[in-house]
Design an enzyme around this catalytic site. Structure first.
Site, short mmCIF file in Angstrom:
data_model
loop_
_atom_site.label_atom_id
_atom_site.label_comp_id
_atom_site.label_asym_id
_atom_site.label_seq_id
_atom_site.Cartn_x
_atom_site.Cartn_y
_atom_site.Cartn_z
N ARG A 75 0.93 -1.29 -0.03
CA ARG A 75 -0.07 -0.06 0.21
C ARG A 75 0.71 1.22 0.13
O ARG A 75 0.30 2.26 0.47
CB ARG A 75 -0.91 -0.03 1.14
CG ARG A 75 -2.15 -1.02 1.22
CD ARG A 75 -3.15 -0.79 1.75
NE ARG A 75 -4.03 -1.75 1.92
CZ ARG A 75 -4.33 -2.81 2.71
NH1 ARG A 75 -3.60 -2.73 3.75
NH2 ARG A 75 -5.27 -3.66 2.68
N LYS A 93 2.56 11.33 -11.63
CA LYS A 93 1.70 10.32 -12.41
C LYS A 93 2.25 9.18 -12.56
O LYS A 93 3.53 9.00 -13.19
CB LYS A 93 1.41 11.19 -13.84
CG LYS A 93 0.33 12.12 -13.53
CD LYS A 93 -0.36 12.47 -15.08
CE LYS A 93 -1.26 13.57 -14.92
NZ LYS A 93 -1.84 14.10 -16.42
N GLU A 137 8.40 17.43 -25.81
CA GLU A 137 7.89 17.83 -24.74
C GLU A 137 8.47 19.08 -24.27
O GLU A 137 7.88 19.80 -23.50
CB GLU A 137 8.00 16.60 -23.67
CG GLU A 137 7.31 15.35 -24.00
CD GLU A 137 5.95 15.17 -23.58
OE1 GLU A 137 5.33 16.24 -23.09
OE2 GLU A 137 5.34 13.96 -23.64
N LYS A 170 6.90 22.64 -15.08
CA LYS A 170 6.10 21.55 -14.46
C LYS A 170 5.90 21.69 -12.94
O LYS A 170 4.68 21.34 -12.32
CB LYS A 170 6.56 20.08 -14.91
CG LYS A 170 5.65 19.18 -14.64
CD LYS A 170 5.72 17.94 -15.46
CE LYS A 170 4.89 16.90 -14.89
NZ LYS A 170 4.73 15.56 -15.67
N GLU A 213 -4.79 17.19 -11.15
CA GLU A 213 -5.31 17.58 -12.48
C GLU A 213 -6.77 17.69 -12.23
O GLU A 213 -7.65 17.43 -13.15
CB GLU A 213 -5.15 16.38 -13.37
CG GLU A 213 -5.17 17.01 -14.90
CD GLU A 213 -4.89 16.05 -16.02
OE1 GLU A 213 -3.45 15.70 -15.73
OE2 GLU A 213 -5.55 15.70 -16.75
N ARG A 262 -3.42 21.87 -14.48
CA ARG A 262 -2.68 20.64 -14.88
C ARG A 262 -3.17 20.03 -16.29
O ARG A 262 -2.18 19.64 -17.13
CB ARG A 262 -2.59 19.50 -13.74
CG ARG A 262 -1.46 18.51 -14.22
CD ARG A 262 -0.94 17.74 -13.05
NE ARG A 262 0.01 16.76 -13.58
CZ ARG A 262 0.76 15.95 -12.68
NH1 ARG A 262 0.66 15.96 -11.19
NH2 ARG A 262 1.45 15.23 -13.11
N ASN A 278 -1.24 18.47 -20.92
CA ASN A 278 -1.63 17.54 -21.80
C ASN A 278 -1.94 18.06 -23.24
O ASN A 278 -2.38 17.45 -24.11
CB ASN A 278 -3.11 16.54 -21.61
CG ASN A 278 -2.89 16.15 -20.20
OD1 ASN A 278 -1.72 15.56 -19.82
ND2 ASN A 278 -4.08 15.90 -19.35
N HIS A 325 -1.80 15.72 -26.49
CA HIS A 325 -2.05 14.49 -25.95
C HIS A 325 -3.21 13.71 -26.50
O HIS A 325 -3.35 12.68 -26.59
CB HIS A 325 -1.97 14.33 -24.51
CG HIS A 325 -0.37 14.39 -23.86
ND1 HIS A 325 0.56 15.45 -24.23
CD2 HIS A 325 0.23 13.47 -23.03
CE1 HIS A 325 1.50 15.00 -23.53
NE2 HIS A 325 1.24 14.01 -22.78
N HIS A 385 -2.01 10.75 -28.09
CA HIS A 385 -2.46 9.02 -27.66
C HIS A 385 -3.09 8.47 -28.60
O HIS A 385 -3.07 7.17 -28.65
CB HIS A 385 -3.31 9.43 -26.28
CG HIS A 385 -2.39 9.39 -25.03
ND1 HIS A 385 -2.99 9.82 -23.83
CD2 HIS A 385 -1.03 9.50 -24.97
CE1 HIS A 385 -1.93 10.27 -23.14
NE2 HIS A 385 -0.89 10.16 -23.80
N HIS A 440 6.56 7.88 -28.00
CA HIS A 440 5.60 8.70 -27.19
C HIS A 440 5.69 10.10 -27.55
O HIS A 440 4.75 10.90 -27.89
CB HIS A 440 5.61 8.50 -25.84
CG HIS A 440 4.61 9.31 -25.04
ND1 HIS A 440 3.33 9.19 -24.80
CD2 HIS A 440 4.85 10.55 -24.03
CE1 HIS A 440 2.65 10.30 -24.19
NE2 HIS A 440 3.78 11.04 -23.67
#
Ligand code: NAD
Ligand code: GLY
Length: 372
Positions: free
Chosen positions: A124, A146, A188, A230, A240, A244, A248, A251, A255, A269
């Protein structure tokens, strides 16, 4: 003594430093020891990075009095999968760890995302440290917490927000990075200028080619600038809920293109994000939000450094608009059934748009994939 700069991600009790500089691997043990709770660490890396940097890291950990074991996984996006996630947590648990033990992710965004998710899940939650070794992971994936894996339904659909205890971005590790990977990371880097820092983008237009050809000073400065941008956004909106989402940029289209290539080497990517950014600016101009000059400037810069700027630049793929729109529907950036796009009023002036007519997105894709 090697030089490095330190930034901080301000998140209350989960705040952490990002060190950016040369020779950081050699100092890793001394820098990591104060931020973790035990003497025991497990380094997770991949088959490309291990022969290059694992031994130096192990020496540095040992010198600092940390006991390390390592797990080496195959390289590549396919490793960010449920199968390798299971393999990883099984290997970690077989080492009979306790909750004080820490994981160290040594590698690119694939290793960072997967290891971070393992750290969030095993017992955990245990400590983890990011040592990003690609430009993309130094400027983006290692910062902000993330973590996760891909699913057959799409990219990064399973994961957790889980912050590292420390990020060490050693610019020297970029020396061994293939040029194509440097360029993918550069897509990026430029993203930060395009989001809200037009001066940074203008600077990149001047030095981008030298940076991509290995200029260490420019790489250092760009990693610092990117991490600063960032860290600021993450501190304002860790999970987000709002701002935030600007990170993206590119993206939603990116994606979708990546999913259509099966997350394969055909399209990296970062390359997909670069293409997605060109399409997001295209859509913005089509909707009358930014000028065609802005679109041309963005695409011209990506082309100048050597990045693809149209899906038709990707070899070995026949694109299909319906298939691409179908992938878009599976993306996690959907709210109340509406797909989220990051669009632009200008270079450095982006915003979140949730009311886009999909007929407009279809038109942009149709035009982009047409070979004439
Ligand atoms: P990657 O981890 O696959 O690394 C690219 C390639 O470079 C791999 O083959 C790797 O083995 C090799 N490599 C790594 N470091 C090297 C070095 N120093 N020298 C030589 N080879 C080296 O890919 P990436 O571009 O680093 O990361 C992409 C991943 O990051 C994607 O899965 C993407 O979804 C994720 N990502 C996550 C976030 C986030 O916020 N968590 C943000 C952006 C991207
Ligand atoms: N790469 C997008 C984010 O970290 O939010």
């Amino acid at each position: 003594m090697p030089k490095y700069e330190t930034l901080n991600v301000e998140l209350g009790e989960r705040s952490y430093d990002i060190h950016v500089g040369d020779g950081l691997l050699a100092q890793a043990g001394a820098l990591i020891k104060p931020v973790i709770r035990s003497q025991r660490v497990i380094v997770v890396t991949d088959e490309n990075v291990a022969p290059l940097y694992l031994a130096s890291l192990e020496i540095s950990l040992d010198t600092a009095g940390l006991n390390s074991e390592s797990i080496i996984l195959p390289a590549g996006e396919q490793t960010k999968s449920i199968d390798y996630f299971e393999q990883l947590f099984d290997q970690i648990l077989a080492m009979k760890i306790d909750r004080q033990c820490a994981l160290i992710a040594l590698g690119g965004g694939v290793i960072g995302d997967l290891t971070g998710f393992a750290a969030a899940s095993v017992l955990r939650g245990i400590d983890f440290v990011q040592i990003p070794t690609t430009l993309l992971s130094q400027v983006d994936s290692s910062v902000g917490g993330k973590t996760g894996i891909n699913s057959q339904h799409g990219k990064n659909l399973v994961g957790a927000f889980y912050q590292p205890r420390l990020v060490l971005a050693d610019i020297d590790t970029l020396d061994s990075l293939p040029k194509r990977e440097v360029l993918a990371g550069y897509a990026e880097v430029a993203k930060y200028g395009l989001i809200d820092n037009p001066d940074f983008f203008t600077w990149l237009e001047q030095i981008g080619c030298e940076l991509c050809n290995g200029n260490k000073n420019h790489q250092h400065q760009a990693v610092v600038m990117s991490c600063r941008s960032k860290a600021k956004i993450v501190a304002e909106d860790e999970t987000e809920q709002g701002r935030r989402a600007l990170l993206n940029l590119g993206h939603t289209f990116g994606h979708t293109l990546e999913a259509e290539t099966g997350f394969s080497e055909k399209l990296l990517h970062g390359e997909a994000v670069g293409l997605g950014i060109c399409l997001a600016f295209d859509l913005s101009a089509h909707l009358g939000l930014c000028t065609q000059d802005d679109v041309n400037r963005v695409c011209a810069h990506y082309a100048a450094v050597g990045l693809p700027t149209s899906p038709t630049d990707v070899a070995g793929i026949t694109w299909n608009t319906d298939a691409l729109l179908d992938h878009m529907q599976s993306d996690k950036k959907i709210e109340d059934g509406k797909i989220t796009f990051i669009l632009a009023h200008a270079i450095g002036e982006t915003f979140v748009a949730r009311d886009i007519d999909m007929a407009d997105a279809r038109l942009i894709i149709d035009n982009a994939i047409r070979c004439d």
